[in-house]
Design an enzyme around this catalytic site. Structure first.
Site, PDB file in Angstrom:
ATOM      1  CE  LYS A  13      -5.394  -2.815  -1.660  1.00  0.00           C
ATOM      2  NZ  LYS A  13      -5.938  -3.382  -0.415  1.00  0.00           N
ATOM      3  NE  ARG A  88      -2.957   0.839   3.157  1.00  0.00           N
ATOM      4  CZ  ARG A  88      -2.410  -0.211   2.548  1.00  0.00           C
ATOM      5  NH1 ARG A  88      -1.731  -0.063   1.436  1.00  0.00           N
ATOM      6  NH2 ARG A  88      -2.554  -1.406   3.066  1.00  0.00           N
ATOM      7  NE  ARG A 123      -0.874 -12.673   2.410  1.00  0.00           N
ATOM      8  CZ  ARG A 123      -0.641 -11.657   1.622  1.00  0.00           C
ATOM      9  NH1 ARG A 123      -1.625 -10.966   1.120  1.00  0.00           N
ATOM     10  NH2 ARG A 123       0.592 -11.289   1.366  1.00  0.00           N
ATOM     11  NE  ARG A 156       2.568  -9.165   5.149  1.00  0.00           N
ATOM     12  CZ  ARG A 156       1.939  -8.626   4.117  1.00  0.00           C
ATOM     13  NH1 ARG A 156       2.123  -9.077   2.900  1.00  0.00           N
ATOM     14  NH2 ARG A 156       1.114  -7.620   4.287  1.00  0.00           N
ATOM     15  NE  ARG A 167      -2.808  -4.722   7.411  1.00  0.00           N
ATOM     16  CZ  ARG A 167      -2.605  -5.735   6.564  1.00  0.00           C
ATOM     17  NH1 ARG A 167      -2.641  -6.980   7.002  1.00  0.00           N
ATOM     18  NH2 ARG A 167      -2.377  -5.503   5.294  1.00  0.00           N
TER      19      ARG A 167
HETATM   20  P1  AMP Z   1      -0.120  -3.799   2.252  1.00  0.00           P
HETATM   21  O1  AMP Z   1       0.782  -4.910   1.852  1.00  0.00           O
HETATM   22  O2  AMP Z   1      -0.543  -2.934   1.088  1.00  0.00           O
HETATM   23  O3  AMP Z   1      -1.299  -4.238   3.062  1.00  0.00           O
HETATM   24  O4  AMP Z   1       0.728  -2.836   3.197  1.00  0.00           O
HETATM   25  C1  AMP Z   1       1.315  -3.287   4.393  1.00  0.00           C
HETATM   26  C2  AMP Z   1       1.566  -2.122   5.335  1.00  0.00           C
HETATM   27  O5  AMP Z   1       2.431  -1.157   4.702  1.00  0.00           O
HETATM   28  C3  AMP Z   1       0.325  -1.314   5.723  1.00  0.00           C
HETATM   29  O6  AMP Z   1      -0.384  -1.905   6.808  1.00  0.00           O
HETATM   30  C4  AMP Z   1       0.935   0.024   6.090  1.00  0.00           C
HETATM   31  O7  AMP Z   1       1.567  -0.014   7.365  1.00  0.00           O
HETATM   32  C5  AMP Z   1       2.041   0.164   5.044  1.00  0.00           C
HETATM   33  N1  AMP Z   1       1.555   0.848   3.817  1.00  0.00           N
HETATM   34  C6  AMP Z   1       1.432   0.312   2.563  1.00  0.00           C
HETATM   35  N2  AMP Z   1       0.978   1.228   1.684  1.00  0.00           N
HETATM   36  C7  AMP Z   1       0.796   2.371   2.402  1.00  0.00           C
HETATM   37  C8  AMP Z   1       0.328   3.658   2.063  1.00  0.00           C
HETATM   38  N3  AMP Z   1      -0.078   3.978   0.819  1.00  0.00           N
HETATM   39  N4  AMP Z   1       0.281   4.593   3.063  1.00  0.00           N
HETATM   40  C9  AMP Z   1       0.677   4.306   4.323  1.00  0.00           C
HETATM   41  N5  AMP Z   1       1.117   3.101   4.706  1.00  0.00           N
HETATM   42  C10 AMP Z   1       1.176   2.133   3.761  1.00  0.00           C
END
Ligand code: AMP
Length: 211
Positions: A13, A88, A123, A156, A167
């Site tokens: 994404k 989400r 990654r 990370r 996840r």
């Molecule tokens: P991402 O980089 O988008 O994969 O986000 C990393 C982490 O941030 C996720 O595993 C969640 O813990 C948190 N996170 C990001 N976006 C959201 C969202 N829209 N709702 C809830 N948690 C989020």
């Protein structure tokens, strides 16, 4: 143009969103990036969010919804934006509607789970400049060192194997229902994410009606 990029973590994404930023001149809004920034700056929100993020869980809706609303109210979002990693959950999607934010199209990037696990676990991130590498697909010239700024690359916390499984489970349970939600609204278009970035992007172009 207001677009949502939907799909499991690691499906690409962020990469697709960056391409769209270049092509269409509208900002990418990644709640993951906004949350990581808050964690780095040790804001109150960041301190609350960190425990959920490290465990691969979703940050509670009320925190994320507030953060998103604040971001889309900014001047650079007037002509539109690309939401990357938001919504989400169903309540997050509903909050867009109740805030009067009308989404034009939802692009659902699809890939099988084994592909996702391989992409995520390989990654490596540069915490200094934000560059992203992959031990197989895009290795740095010198192992563990960023080509761009010579920073030390990291895995990370949320890209470690057991957290990745967590996840994906969270995605299946809480986020996947959004595909059906937006399908019923006639907004959802699914794209195969296991193709070259050029092909993925040309499919996105068609999906959003910008051939
Ligand atoms: P991402 O980089 O988008 O994969 O986000 C990393 C982490 O941030 C996720 O595993 C969640 O813990 C948190 N996170 C990001 N976006 C959201 C969202 N829209 N709702 C809830 N948690 C989020």
């Amino acid at each position: 143009m207001k677009v949502i990029l939907l799909g499991p973590p690691g499906v690409g994404k962020g990469t697709a969103a960056k391409r769209m930023v270049q092509e269409y001149g509208i900002p990418q809004i990644s709640t993951g990036d906004l949350l990581r920034e808050a964690v780095k700056n040790q804001t109150e929100l960041g301190l609350q969010a960190k425990q959920y993020m490290d465990a691969g869980k979703l940050v509670p809706d009320d925190l994320v919804i507030g953060l998103l609303k604040e971001r889309v109210a900014k001047e650079d979002c007037r002509k539109g934006f690309i939401l990357d990693g938001y919504p989400r959950t169903i309540p997050q999607a509903q909050s867009l509607g109740t805030s009067g934010i009308q989404i034009d199209v939802v692009v659902n990037l699809h890939a099988d789970e084994n592909v996702i696990v391989e992409r995520l676990s390989g990654r490596r991130d540069c915490p200094k400049c934000g560059a992203i590498y992959h031990i197989k697909n895009k290795p740095p010239q010198h192992e563990g060192v960023c080509d761009a700024c010579q920073g030390s690359l990291i895995t990370r916390e949320d890209q470690k194997e057991e957290v990745i499984q967590n996840r994906l489970q969270v995605y299946r349970k809480q986020t996947e229902p959004l595909i059906q939600y937006y399908n019923q609204k006639g907004l959802q278009k699914t794209i195969n994410a296991v193709q070259s970035i050029d092909k993925v992007f040309s499919d996105i172009r068609i999906a959003i009606g910008r051939k």
